[in-house]
Motif scaffolding. Structure first.
Motif, mmCIF file in Angstrom:
data_model
loop_
_atom_site.group_PDB
_atom_site.id
_atom_site.type_symbol
_atom_site.label_atom_id
_atom_site.label_comp_id
_atom_site.label_asym_id
_atom_site.label_seq_id
_atom_site.Cartn_x
_atom_site.Cartn_y
_atom_site.Cartn_z
ATOM 1 N N SER B 144 -50.618 -6.195 28.254
ATOM 2 C CA SER B 144 -49.269 -5.632 28.251
ATOM 3 C C SER B 144 -49.307 -4.264 27.587
ATOM 4 N N GLN B 150 -43.791 2.258 26.220
ATOM 5 C CA GLN B 150 -42.537 1.958 26.892
ATOM 6 C C GLN B 150 -41.404 2.849 26.389
ATOM 7 N N ASP B 251 -38.504 -3.937 29.579
ATOM 8 C CA ASP B 251 -39.154 -4.879 30.486
ATOM 9 C C ASP B 251 -38.811 -6.340 30.219
ATOM 10 N N ASN B 254 -36.639 -7.958 32.829
ATOM 11 C CA ASN B 254 -37.151 -8.181 34.187
ATOM 12 C C ASN B 254 -37.264 -9.670 34.483
ATOM 13 N N SER B 274 -39.948 -1.298 33.772
ATOM 14 C CA SER B 274 -40.849 -2.438 33.653
ATOM 15 C C SER B 274 -42.097 -2.188 34.483
ATOM 16 N N TYR B 360 -45.093 1.906 33.905
ATOM 17 C CA TYR B 360 -43.651 1.707 33.908
ATOM 18 C C TYR B 360 -42.990 2.356 35.094
#
Lengths: 301, 376
Positions: B144, B150, B251, B254, B274, B360
């Protein structure tokens, strides 16, 4: 000022639900001096049963939404009331003569049992109520727009509270409940069937709690198996705030707690909302240890 | 409930000596998976298990890794740090070659040292907190991306949308708070004003109080960095207040249930950033995976985090196929990994163990309630 009124109304709507859950706590405490920790889970069961009934018979598709909601309310109230009676038989009655602490432990056990039973039956995911059940209109008050369903919830809570109050104050069964609350031994001597009175209390309290769960499901749309814990805690607080054992007190405590929370979230900080609400509880208990409407009872000989 | 899990965990611990006493089967490689099969993230966890099981079956159908069959050892961490620590201990003593998991930064953090002390490689799958790789554990990786990556992508999306006054809202979880703080830093650098920064309490149902306060601050965008159940409630109650401010998310939003909770009308126009799900990607790996998933489970993965668990398995499988069964060698191999085709795009790690690359993308909820991937 507009923001203030908006927060006030937000708080009253949430408080109405707290109050409704608190009624069950207060009734059981008033009669048995038992804090029924499983009450919050009966609330959750109400929410899940409501969804099950709506979905399994496709009630919302067969009947007009308003009729379907009323029918489900009655059924959920009844079913949760029955579970309440069974709970009392199984978990509380065998302990009635015992130490009060044993009953509280039994209540905590029942709470854990219910929560896990719901998780095992329904699974851990979040469930969603069909959203066309909610009446979709908005009311303008003091230049503040309020979703009509909030007013309906508040109205229904107040109506149920008034009906319960009238029942306790005006009927023979109500008088029996009051007598048992004051002194179960003396009530028994006067020919009151105390076991029946207690069963009745466990019909009404859980029934109201189950209906509150259904209300939350229909209004907020989202239910999960842990929801009973936070509502149960808030309702318990509301009952203490108003004076536990006192029915108008539970209503007042619920509304006050809801409004305090909304104002704290609006004017202090969202994360501090619970802390402020509990600070108010502590302050009130310091000034009035019996709660706002609670009476100091002196033992007369 | 935690009591019950604690009890199960204690029982499991008591059984440990019995389990680990079994001799290792010849020609079999065990790979550990930690995921929340119960608790509030159960749906993500079930999907993680489904995806990794599918990939393991594929490997075994192809004859295993260098002739050895792969066996998946799954432990439930319940999305709870204490249970996760027990799960990690169980996996460490079950003789696994590497550990995949888990979802949630705080939950992963509780397992990091246990896995590290057991000398194993761990690949986190839904743990985005920056500090997890900053503490310098040699064998910790994650598929991740990090909160700061992010945060930068979020700030870029906000700038691109032309928003000037943004309200940031998080839920005090280490993930959402981290993302909100990283976004605030990136936004301020880009000259966008952050006029509101506060947290809500997750798991509640009524967010009208915070929405009323937000409305009074009058932002032109609300960015809530938390999870989809709260996002759904916020969207729903925002619509009931007839407040039309645009809202975006990170995210953790999502998830298809978001639209169910909010209702399609209230969700329309909501956007979030996301990593893309396989069904939105046109790579061969994504298409093949999706076809196999549909054939086996008759549905599509709903959570991107579950897909990242699949990528973690791919990376471990790659290392084992290259003959790097020893944890040190495996870690060294993973740190050199570049551009391996994964389920969520190309897979590779840097020297810290963080995933490299830009994943992203922006999704917008359309009027039918479907998530639409926006072109780059």
């Amino acid at each position: 000022m507009e923001q203030f009124f908006q927060q006030l109304l937000n708080g009253l709507a949430v408080g109405g639900i707290y109050a409704l859950v608190a009624l069950g706590y207060t009734m059981v405490y008033g009669v048995l001096k038992l804090i029924n920790f499983a009450h919050g889970d009966l609330f959750t069961i109400g929410a899940y049963l409501g969804l099950t009934l709506l979905a399994s018979w496709n009630l919302a598709g067969v009947l007009p939404p308003a009729v379907a909601v009323l029918a489900v309310f009655l059924m959920v109230g009844l079913l949760v009331a029955l579970i309440g009676v069974v709970l009392e038989r199984a978990a509380y009655r065998p302990l009635r003569g015992a130490n009060r602490l044993s009953a509280v432990v039994s209540a905590l056990g029942a709470s854990i049992f219910f929560e896990n039973a719901i998780m095992l039956i329904y699974g851990a995911r979040v469930y969603v109520y069909p959203d066309f059940l909610r009446p979709d209109f908005t009311v303008n008050l003091f230049g503040v727009s309020v979703p009509g369903v909030r007013l309906l919830i508040l109205g229904a809570s107040v109506a149920l509270m008034l009906a319960l109050s009238a029942f306790i104050q005006r009927t023979r069964m109500g008088a029996a409940i009051r007598a048992t609350a004051i002194d179960p031994g003396a009530a028994r001597l006067m020919g009151i069937n105390v076991d029946r009175v207690i069963a009745l209390v466990f019909l009404i309290g859980p029934g109201l709690g189950g209906m509150a769960g259904l209300m939350v499901g229909i209004y907020y749309g989202q239910i999960d198996f842990t929801m009973g814990w936070s509502y149960g805690l808030k309702a318990f607080t509301a009952a203490i705030l108003g004076g536990i054992g006192n029915i108008p007190g539970a209503m007042l405590g619920g509304l006050l707690l809801g409004v305090t929370e909304a104002l704290a979230a609006g004017y202090v900080a969202m994360a501090w909302k619970d802390a402020v609400a509990f600070l108010v509880l502590i302050l009130i208990l310091i000034i009035r240890p019996t709660g706002i409407l609670g009476e100091r009872t002196a033992d007369k000989l | 409930m935690n009591r019950v899990f604690g009890l199960v965990g204690a029982l499991a611990l008591a059984l440990l000596p019995v389990l680990s006493a079994q001799p290792a089967t010849c020609g079999e490689i065990k790979i550990g998976l930690m995921c929340p099969l119960t608790g509030k993230w159960a749906s993500e966890g079930q999907d993680m298990k489904n995806i990794v099981t599918l990939l393991v079956d594929e490997t075994n159908a192809k004859g295993g890794i260098n002739g050895d069959t792969v066996r998946l050892v799954v432990e439930d961490d319940a999305g709870d740090p204490r249970t996760a620590a027990l799960a990690a201990q169980k996996l460490a003593s079950a003789g696994v070659a590497a550990v995949i998991g888990t979802y949630g930064s705080a939950v992963t953090e509780a397992t990091q040292n246990i896995v590290d002390e057991a000398g194993l490689v761990q690949i986190g799958t839904g743990s985005t907190s920056v500090r997890l790789t900053e503490k310098g554990l040699e064998r910790f990786f994650r598929t991740s991306p990090r909160d700061d990556a992010q945060g930068k992508s979020a700030a870029a999306a906000i700038e691109k949308g032309g928003y000037k006054a943004v309200a940031l809202l998080h839920d005090n979880s280490s993930y959402a708070k981290g993302l909100a703080e990283e976004s605030r830093a990136a936004l301020e650098k880009a000259g966008v004003r952050v006029i509101f920064f506060d947290a809500l309490t997750p798991g509640e149902r009524d967010y009208t109080a915070i929405l009323t306060k937000l409305k009074a601050a009058d932002p032109d965008l609300v960015f809530f960095t938390g999870y989809y159940p709260e996002t759904g409630m916020l969207l729903r109650q925002k619509k009931e207040m007839s407040w039309n401010v645009p809202m975006m998310g990170g995210d953790a939003a999502n998830h298809q249930d978001l639209v169910k909770i909010a209702g399609p009308e209230a969700a329309a126009g909501y956007f979030f950033i996301s990593p893309p799900l396989p069904q939105d990607m046109d790579t061969k790996e994504a298409k093949d995976f999706l076809a196999a998933y549909k054939a086996k489970y008759d549905s599509v993965p709903v959570s991107v985090w579950a897909v990242l668990a699949g990528d973690a398995y791919k990376a471990i499988e790659g290392a084992l196929a290259a003959g790097k069964a020893d944890p040190e060698a495996m870690a060294a191999w993973l740190k050199e990994l570049k551009d391996m085709p994964g389920l969520s795009g190309s897979l590779g790690f840097d020297a810290k163990g963080d995933r490299v690359g830009e994943f992203y993308r922006t999704y917008v909820v359309n009027n039918e309630g479907a998530f639409e991937l926006q072109p780059r």
